[in-house]
Design a protein around this motif. Structure first.
Motif: not given
Lengths: 138, 132
Positions: B18, B21-27
């Motif tokens: 999780a 994933m958040y790092a990926e979608v938020s940058g």
């Protein structure tokens, strides 16, 4: 992600919160929001649920993306203390948003720096949400 | 005073997938969130989730309660992050109190991890939106 950048923006910023000043403006930035991203923010991360309207989780996400673009990366070590969200209009799950950000307040208390950002999120020229972030420099 | 639909309890597991994933979608690849070695030497001693990840449980609870996909116009949410969410935690969102006034309804909600409060949220909505 490629090396130390993502979409051409460094992952970590060289800017420090103390370098910013109240009233400093950034953007507006054009932020595409995909239906796929909306789907993963509709519930527990790792699950997906499609829908026509963007979930509220896009608000912290889009503003985080914009903060990263505004500051050329995320200043390392900051601690997020608070956020506020004022929803003014529905956001479609897939759309293109315009997001402006301003340093709305800086305050130093007990030797620690608190920085507040105000984001204005617009969809097709209509304000959809106002979002505030307060960060304490670690 | 109208009897309102009970505010639901929502549980979210915040595991490494999780957070990634958040790092990926938020940058947002702040090392506090993605680098175990850096995080071990940091203020929390362990990788912690991005703040908005815990907020996901609040938003799902509110959306479920209101029966809508997003937050309707007129809703405001004020959030105070009270503590870190360590990797592997289960975040539990519940209402502390639901207050009814003439024109608005206010939900005082909180998120906990192992009974430790990590987030407080004040959700205000026009009374017409509150589900009976």
């Amino acid at each position: 992600m490629q090396g130390d950048t993502l979409d051409g923006v460094p992952l970590l910023s060289q800017t420090r919160y103390q370098d910013l000043h109240a009233g400093q403006e950034f953007g507006p930035f054009v932020e595409p929001l995909s239906a796929a991203v909306s789907s993963v923010l509709r519930g527990e991360l790792g699950t997906e649920r499609a829908g026509a309207v963007a979930p509220a989780g896009v608000l912290p996400l889009v503003t985080l993306r914009v903060l990263r673009r505004a500051l050329s990366g995320i200043p390392p070590g900051g601690v997020l203390l608070g956020q506020s969200f004022d929803v003014q209009a529905e956001i479609p799950s897939g759309c293109t948003l315009d997001v402006a950000v301003v340093v709305s307040d800086k305050d130093e208390r007990d030797g620690r720096l608190y920085t507040t950002f105000r984001f204005t999120i617009e969809n097709e020229g209509v304000v959809a949400a106002l979002v505030d972030w307060t960060i304490r420099d670690a | 005073m109208t009897t309102l639909k009970p505010f639901p309890e929502v549980r979210h597991l915040v595991d490494g997938a999780a957070i990634s994933m958040y790092a990926e979608v938020s940058g947002d690849y702040n090392p506090l969130h993605v680098d175990p070695d850096y995080a071990a030497a940091g203020p929390f001693g362990v990788v912690v989730a991005h703040g908005p990840i815990a907020l996901q449980a609040v938003y799902e609870a509110v959306a479920t309660w209101l029966g809508c996909e997003g937050l309707p116009a007129g809703v405001t949410v004020d959030v105070a992050f009270r503590g870190p969410v360590p990797i592997g935690s289960t975040v539990v969102c519940s209402a502390v109190e639901v207050l009814q006034f003439a024109a608005v309804v206010v939900v005082m909600a909180r998120c906990t991890v192992d009974d430790r409060e990590v987030l407080q949220a004040l959700v205000k909505l026009p009374r017409r939106l509150a589900p009976a």
